[in-house]
Enzyme design. Sequence first.
Site, PDB file in Angstrom:
ATOM      1  N   ASP A  33       0.981  -1.340   0.342  1.00 36.81           N
ATOM      2  CA  ASP A  33       0.236  -0.221   0.136  1.00 36.81           C
ATOM      3  C   ASP A  33       0.855   1.457   0.135  1.00 36.81           C
ATOM      4  O   ASP A  33       2.037   1.356   0.580  1.00 36.81           O
ATOM      5  CB  ASP A  33      -0.480  -0.314   1.581  1.00 36.81           C
ATOM      6  CG  ASP A  33      -1.701   1.342   1.093  1.00 36.81           C
ATOM      7  OD1 ASP A  33      -3.225   0.985   0.336  1.00 36.81           O
ATOM      8  OD2 ASP A  33      -1.925   2.098   1.723  1.00 36.81           O
ATOM      9  N   GLU A  35       1.005   5.633   0.312  1.00 43.01           N
ATOM     10  CA  GLU A  35       0.393   7.272   0.386  1.00 43.01           C
ATOM     11  C   GLU A  35       1.120   8.014  -0.339  1.00 43.01           C
ATOM     12  O   GLU A  35       2.495   7.818  -0.478  1.00 43.01           O
ATOM     13  CB  GLU A  35       0.493   7.628   2.213  1.00 43.01           C
ATOM     14  CG  GLU A  35      -0.832   6.079   3.440  1.00 43.01           C
ATOM     15  CD  GLU A  35      -1.798   5.851   2.803  1.00 43.01           C
ATOM     16  OE1 GLU A  35      -2.084   7.229   2.186  1.00 43.01           O
ATOM     17  OE2 GLU A  35      -1.944   4.868   3.302  1.00 43.01           O
ATOM     18  N   HIS A 174      -5.354   4.306   6.549  1.00 40.64           N
ATOM     19  CA  HIS A 174      -4.757   5.299   5.921  1.00 40.64           C
ATOM     20  C   HIS A 174      -2.755   5.670   6.156  1.00 40.64           C
ATOM     21  O   HIS A 174      -2.486   7.024   5.351  1.00 40.64           O
ATOM     22  CB  HIS A 174      -5.750   6.715   5.233  1.00 40.64           C
ATOM     23  CG  HIS A 174      -6.574   6.907   4.962  1.00 40.64           C
ATOM     24  ND1 HIS A 174      -7.300   5.921   3.468  1.00 40.64           N
ATOM     25  CD2 HIS A 174      -7.701   6.656   4.937  1.00 40.64           C
ATOM     26  CE1 HIS A 174      -7.953   6.009   3.460  1.00 40.64           C
ATOM     27  NE2 HIS A 174      -9.164   6.140   4.629  1.00 40.64           N
ATOM     28  N   ASP A 179      -2.343  -0.680   6.176  1.00 37.19           N
ATOM     29  CA  ASP A 179      -3.620  -1.150   5.116  1.00 37.19           C
ATOM     30  C   ASP A 179      -3.428  -2.142   4.588  1.00 37.19           C
ATOM     31  O   ASP A 179      -3.908  -3.002   4.154  1.00 37.19           O
ATOM     32  CB  ASP A 179      -4.069   0.163   4.514  1.00 37.19           C
ATOM     33  CG  ASP A 179      -4.342   1.768   4.778  1.00 37.19           C
ATOM     34  OD1 ASP A 179      -5.056   1.741   6.163  1.00 37.19           O
ATOM     35  OD2 ASP A 179      -4.160   2.615   3.727  1.00 37.19           O
TER      36      ASP A 179
END
Length: 577
Positions: A33, A35, A174, A179
Amino acid sequence: MTITATSARPRAIQGTLDDLGTPLHEVTFVVLDLETTGGSAHADHITEIGAVKVRGGQVLGEFQTLVNPRVPIPAVISMLTGITDSMVALAPRIEAVLPSFLEFIGDAVVVAHNARFDTSFLKAAALATGNRWPEPVVVDTVYLARALVTRDEAPNHKLASLARVFHARTTPDHRALHDAQATVDVLHGLLARVGSLGVTTLEELATYSARVPQATRRKRYLADDLPSAPGVYLFKDGQGRVLYVGTSVDIRTRVRSYFTAAEQRRRMGEMVRIAESVTPVVCATALEAQVRELRLIAEHKPRYNRRSRHPEKAAWVKFTVEPFPRLSIVKEVRGDETTYLGPFSSRAAAEDAVAALHDALPLRRCHERLSPARPTPACALAEMGRCGAPCTGAQSLQEYAEVVARARAALLGDPLHLLSPLEERMQSLAHDERYEDAASLRDRLLTLLRGMTRTQRLAPLASSPEIVAARRSPLGGWELVCVRYGRLAGSSRSPRGADPMPYVDALTQSADVVTPAAGPAPAAYPEETEKILRWLEEPGVRLVSVDGEWTCPVGGAVSAIARFGAAPLRPATAFES
């Protein structure tokens, strides 16, 4: 779920036919994942990477790091993720992080929730840093969940909803590693469900995702007689009505893909079920195919095409023709010898541009036709000092004309001297931590600049009686294009090894006769002219002849967009200094 066309790890021993394939419990998955600072892999940057390596239900390792994006993190992103500028100020940059992360991935199968988003950022980062993207097998848990998790179980297929369905041990918040850990449990829950359906190998998983309804498979014959050539294709229903228009460098191959797992758009599946025929339109060049697609979509307005269906709804901003001109939004350009700006994609965009101009200059906003000989009472804006009040006679005809002249000069040339005060106001709002107001002002300003850019780029081409250009064809020879008043009048291709000039002469003699439109509008829909402009500006395109003047102001709106679009809305932090 999406699985790219790469094979799984080779097996040392091949057993019986029943044993062919890579058992899912032997597959190494890297569940990842990211960000980021935004949603565009080309414009935004990675701020955090988190990943978990698993095989057979066991965690083999984890990877987590913050990444310094070298740009400010938008406030809305910080609120969503909790990642702030100060947190990433001392973090390593992506060029230092990516090699070790790619080593962590190795030859594993990559898993992500909405994998296209994450892999697009990683591919862009690899390209920017000179690393090779390994093209791994990619499993997207969103697509798998859509096939396996019903609306009765979850209201949607977001990670948080699926985490609750499969009782994930980590709550997604998040942050990248959290995540990724939640996605691991979602992946295992989804694999358990496909296992109950008899899917036990990676290859069977690909076959499962590739299931196509028999009704769709049976329509593959529609592509049998289509040409393997560049051009446009039209899907039609039983009454001959156009359902969808598309373009491709190989019509037959592209249409065949609609009847396979490569086509995963639900609306396209519905369209294929309705379609009864496909009509090909072979084109001499790729540009001609793109232009014909636009024209056919505008003509037929197919219900399964989402873009370019209503080019006639474009809006323009113009100065009215009267003693004290004001800004007006209109649907078309008329030959009334005034200054036009645009076109804009919608009336709302045009209104934003008008608001930005009003922010920059004290142009009158009232709709009455004013006369220098008959003063009228002042409005509230005049009393607030935001208008020179020509209505009352406080501002003479000459004084107001100077304001209008400044606006016209900025619209047609360099707008920086006009818009610099808006930049100062934007930075002042940001300094006062009024970020939403600053962002709103910047958005209006960028909308105005985009309208200026379109005017400055389209108008010269729209006024040129003829431009002939050529580009080397990938098949050999030259692609030849004839443009008249901003409209594609014709295109052709000269064979490999042949003198292209006779083909140029034949093209100009057979090209469409085009009547010019009222400037600055082109004689075609603006989207067509923009496609032509992008083609003309591509590397390798050569101008054969130009009848007219094809120019664009140096330091015009294009350069202003680069300046204002990159303007930070917050003070610089330590890592930017």
